[in-house]
Write a protein that holds these residues in place. Structure first.
Motif, PDB file in Angstrom:
ATOM      1  N   SER A 173      -2.118   7.616  -5.190  1.00  0.00           N
ATOM      2  CA  SER A 173      -2.241   6.160  -5.299  1.00  0.00           C
ATOM      3  C   SER A 173      -3.661   5.761  -5.681  1.00  0.00           C
ATOM      4  CB  SER A 173      -1.845   5.496  -3.977  1.00  0.00           C
ATOM      5  OG  SER A 173      -0.506   5.781  -3.639  1.00  0.00           O
TER       6      SER A 173
ATOM      7  N   LYS B 112       0.944  -0.249   5.847  1.00  0.00           N
ATOM      8  CA  LYS B 112       0.980   0.253   4.481  1.00  0.00           C
ATOM      9  C   LYS B 112       1.562  -0.775   3.515  1.00  0.00           C
ATOM     10  CE  LYS B 112       5.542   2.472   4.800  1.00  0.00           C
ATOM     11  NZ  LYS B 112       6.293   3.738   4.643  1.00  0.00           N
ATOM     12  N   TRP B 113       2.429  -1.653   4.034  1.00  0.00           N
ATOM     13  CA  TRP B 113       3.067  -2.636   3.155  1.00  0.00           C
ATOM     14  C   TRP B 113       2.073  -3.637   2.594  1.00  0.00           C
ATOM     15  CZ3 TRP B 113       7.258  -0.571   1.732  1.00  0.00           C
ATOM     16  CH2 TRP B 113       8.044   0.170   2.619  1.00  0.00           C
TER      17      TRP B 113
ATOM     18  N   THR C  38       0.741  -1.963  -0.484  1.00  0.00           N
ATOM     19  CA  THR C  38       1.762  -2.019  -1.533  1.00  0.00           C
ATOM     20  C   THR C  38       1.839  -3.422  -2.127  1.00  0.00           C
ATOM     21  OG1 THR C  38       3.055  -0.276  -0.452  1.00  0.00           O
ATOM     22  CG2 THR C  38       4.215  -1.693  -2.010  1.00  0.00           C
TER      23      THR C  38
ATOM     24  N   CYS D  21      -5.536  -4.629  -0.261  1.00  0.00           N
ATOM     25  CA  CYS D  21      -5.653  -3.166  -0.381  1.00  0.00           C
ATOM     26  C   CYS D  21      -6.884  -2.656   0.350  1.00  0.00           C
ATOM     27  CB  CYS D  21      -5.720  -2.771  -1.856  1.00  0.00           C
ATOM     28  SG  CYS D  21      -4.193  -3.069  -2.785  1.00  0.00           S
TER      29      CYS D  21
ATOM     30  N   GLY E 263       1.719   1.504  -6.075  1.00  0.00           N
ATOM     31  CA  GLY E 263       2.341   0.799  -4.959  1.00  0.00           C
ATOM     32  C   GLY E 263       3.593   1.482  -4.458  1.00  0.00           C
ATOM     33  N   MET E 264       4.391   2.015  -5.367  1.00  0.00           N
ATOM     34  CA  MET E 264       5.614   2.715  -4.976  1.00  0.00           C
ATOM     35  C   MET E 264       5.290   3.997  -4.215  1.00  0.00           C
ATOM     36  SD  MET E 264       7.768   2.185  -8.532  1.00  0.00           S
ATOM     37  CE  MET E 264       9.084   3.264  -8.034  1.00  0.00           C
TER      38      MET E 264
ATOM     39  N   ALA F 194       4.061   3.154  -0.690  1.00  0.00           N
ATOM     40  CA  ALA F 194       5.155   2.714   0.177  1.00  0.00           C
ATOM     41  C   ALA F 194       5.869   3.896   0.821  1.00  0.00           C
ATOM     42  CB  ALA F 194       6.150   1.871  -0.620  1.00  0.00           C
ATOM     43  N   SER F 195       5.714   5.096   0.239  1.00  0.00           N
ATOM     44  CA  SER F 195       6.368   6.294   0.774  1.00  0.00           C
ATOM     45  C   SER F 195       5.544   6.984   1.858  1.00  0.00           C
ATOM     46  CB  SER F 195       6.635   7.291  -0.367  1.00  0.00           C
ATOM     47  OG  SER F 195       7.466   6.713  -1.356  1.00  0.00           O
TER      48      SER F 195
END
Length: 436
Positions: free
Chosen positions: A48, A107-108, A111, A154, A220-221, A224-225
Motif C-alpha cells: 500500500s 484501517k478503514w 482506506t 491516512c 486502498g483495497m 482493507a485486507s
C-alpha cells in the motif's frame, strides 16, 4: 484454501528474511493473535505504501501540477500548490484524530483516505481535460484541497494501525523498505514516462493523473485486507472539543513538547529543496534538468531509506540527529557558496548533487521522527500524539513558509542560509531528546 495457505507461508518466509529472525512471529508488544498475522500484514502495508509513493510522484505539486497549471493558463495559482498539499493534510488532524480514536478498528480510515485521494485526482484530470484557464486551475486547486484532507485520514490512522499490527523493532524496517522500493519504482517510472519525450500533450498528463488515481484505489483495497485486532477506544464526546483538549499535551507532556519543537526546527530539510531547484534553473532552464532532480529525489530515497530504517530500529533519535547534521550542513555549505562565490557556482551538477544529499538527509529526518513518535507512545496516546503533532506542524509550516517568502525578497541564497541555521538549532534540540 491451499493457495491462500501457500501465500501465507511465502509471506512468512520472506518476512523472516527481512526481519532477520528464525520465528517471523516473534514480538513482545502485540497480542498473540496479532503476532500470527504480522508477516501478511507487513507485506499488505508495504505494498500500500509503495503504491501511494508512485501516486505521489505522478501528482507532485512541485513538478507535474505546477506544469499543468502553467499549461492551462493559470500560473498565478502555482504558489498555492505546496502549502495546500502539505498543510491541508496536517491542520485538521486534531479533529480527525479524536474521531479515529473512538473506533476500535482504524484501517478503514486509511482506506477511506486512499479512495478520497483517488476521487480528488480524478477530479484534477477532469478539470484539465474539460476546462481551460483559471477554471481548470481552480478545479485542480479545489481537488487538491480534498486530496489533502483525505491524506489527513491516512496520516493519522497509518501510525496507529502500524503500531497495532507490526512489532516494535520492525516498524522502522517497514518504513525504510517501503521508501526504498517506492524510490526505486518512481525512478524507473520517471525514466519510462519522461525520458526524451519532448513536450507531452495534455492527453498524456490527463492519463498520468488517472494512472495515479488507479494506484490509490489498489492501495486502498490492499489496506482493507489488513487483519487488525480491536484496540483501545475512549473519548466518545465531541471530536472538536476533544481535539482542543489534546492540545494540552503540549503543556503537560514535556517529552512530547520537546519532540514537536525538534520536528518544527527540522522542517528545514523539506523547505530548502525547492530553492536548490530554483538556483539550478537560473543556470539551465530545461526539462532535462527537471528530470535530473526527479531522479535524484527517487534515487536518494531508494539508496538511503532501508539503511535509515535499520538504524531507526536501533535508535530513531540518532537517525534524526544524523539526518539533521547532513541537512543543515548541506544548506549552510550551499548558502555559503552562493553568498561568497555567486549563485552560478559549481556548474550544472552542483545543485543537483546538493539536492541529492539533502534528499538523503530528509529521508533520515522523516523516517527517524516517524519511528520515534510511534515508539514513544502506546494505545490511544499514539493517535493523540500523531494528530496534535501534525496539526501544530501544519500551522508552523505556513508560518515558516511566510518567513521564507520574506527572506526570499533578499535572495534564494539567504533562504538557504536561514534554513541551514534553523536545521542547526534542530540538531541541538534532537541531541537533547531522550531515547525511547
Amino acid at each position: 484454501m491451499p493457495e491462500s495457505r501457500s501465500l501465507n507461508d511465502t509471506a512468512e518466509h520472506l518476512y523472516s528474511l527481512i526481519a532477520n529472525e528464525e520465528d517471523a512471529r516473534v514480538c513482545t508488544d502485540l497480542p498473540d493473535e496479532a503476532c500470527q498475522e504480522v508477516p501478511r500484514n507487513f507485506f499488505l502495508i508495504l505494498a500500500s505504501n509503495v503504491l501511494t509513493k508512485l501516486g505521489d510522484l505522478l501528482i507532485s505539486p512541485k513538478t507535474v501540477l505546477a506544469w499543468l497549471l502553467n499549461a492551462v493558463g493559470a500560473p498565478a495559482l502555482v504558489a498555492w500548490l505546496v502549502p495546500i498539499r502539505e498543510s491541508g493534510s496536517m491542520l485538521p488532524q486534531m479533529v480527525i484524530g479524536a474521531w479515529v480514536r473512538r473506533k476500535p478498528v482504524r484501517k478503514w480510515f486509511w482506506t477511506l483516505g486512499a479512495l478520497g485521494q483517488a476521487v480528488s485526482v480524478t477530479g484534477m484530470a477532469a478539470s484539465v481535460w474539460f476546462l481551460d484557464g483559471y477554471a481548470a486551475g481552480g478545479g485542480v486547486v479545489a481537488a487538491l484541497v480534498v486530496f489533502s484532507l483525505a491524506r489527513g485520514f491516512c496520516s493519522v490512522s497509518m501510525k496507529d494501525v502500524q503500531g497495532k499490527c507490526i512489532p516494535k523493532g520492525r516498524r522502522g524496517r517497514l518504513s525504510g523498505l517501503a521508501t526504498t522500493l517506492g524510490g526505486s519504482a518512481t525512478a524507473i517510472l520517471t525514466v519510462l514516462l519522461f525520458w526524451d519525450r519532448g513536450e507531452p500533450s495534455m492527453l498524456f498528463y490527463t492519463l498520468l493523473l488517472l494512472l495515479a488515481a488507479g494506484f490509490w484505489v489498489v492501495a486502498g483495497m490492499l489496506f482493507a485486507s489488513v487483519d487488525e485486532y480491536e484496540g483501545e477506544t475512549s473519548g466518545g464526546g465531541n471530536a472538536l472539543r476533544d481535539a482542543f483538549n489534546n492540545l494540552g499535551l503540549l503543556r503537560t507532556d514535556p517529552p512530547f513538547r520537546h519532540f514537536v519543537i525538534t520536528r518544527a526546527l527540522l522542517l528545514c530539510s523539506a523547505l530548502a529543496s525547492p530553492y536548490f531547484v530554483l538556483l539550478a534553473q537560473k543556470q539551465e532552464d530545461s526539462a532535462w534538468l527537471l528530470g535530473v532532480f526527479l531522479l535524484a529525489s527517487s534515487l536518494a530515497s531508494s539508496i538511503s531509506a532501508s539503511v535509515w530504517g535499520w538504524m531507526a530500529d536501533a535508535s530513531s533519535r540518532r537517525v534524526m540527529i544524523r539526518g539533521a547534521i547532513i541537512a543543515s550542513g548541506t544548506c549552510l555549505m550551499v548558502g555559503a557558496a552562493g553568498l561568497f562565490l555567486g549563485e552560478q557556482v559549481g556548474g550544472r551538477w552542483f545543485y543537483p548533487l546538493a539536492f541529492f544529499i539533502l534528499s538523503i538527509a530528509h529521508a533520515g529526518v522523516r523516517l527517524g521522527r516517524k519511528t520515534y513518535l510511534v515508539d514513544m507512545a502506546g494505545g490511544n496516546k499514539r493517535t493523540d500524539y500523531t494528530s496534535v503533532s501534525n496539526s501544530v506542524i501544519g500551522l508552523l509550516l505556513l508560518v515558516t513558509g511566510g518567513l521564507t517568502a520574506l527572506v526570499a525578497l533578499i535572495s534564494d541564497t539567504a533562504v538557504i542560509l536561514f534554513l541551514g541555521f534553523m536545521g542547526l538549532a534542530g540538531t541541538v534540540s534532537a541531541l537533547r531528546l531522550k531515547e525511547v
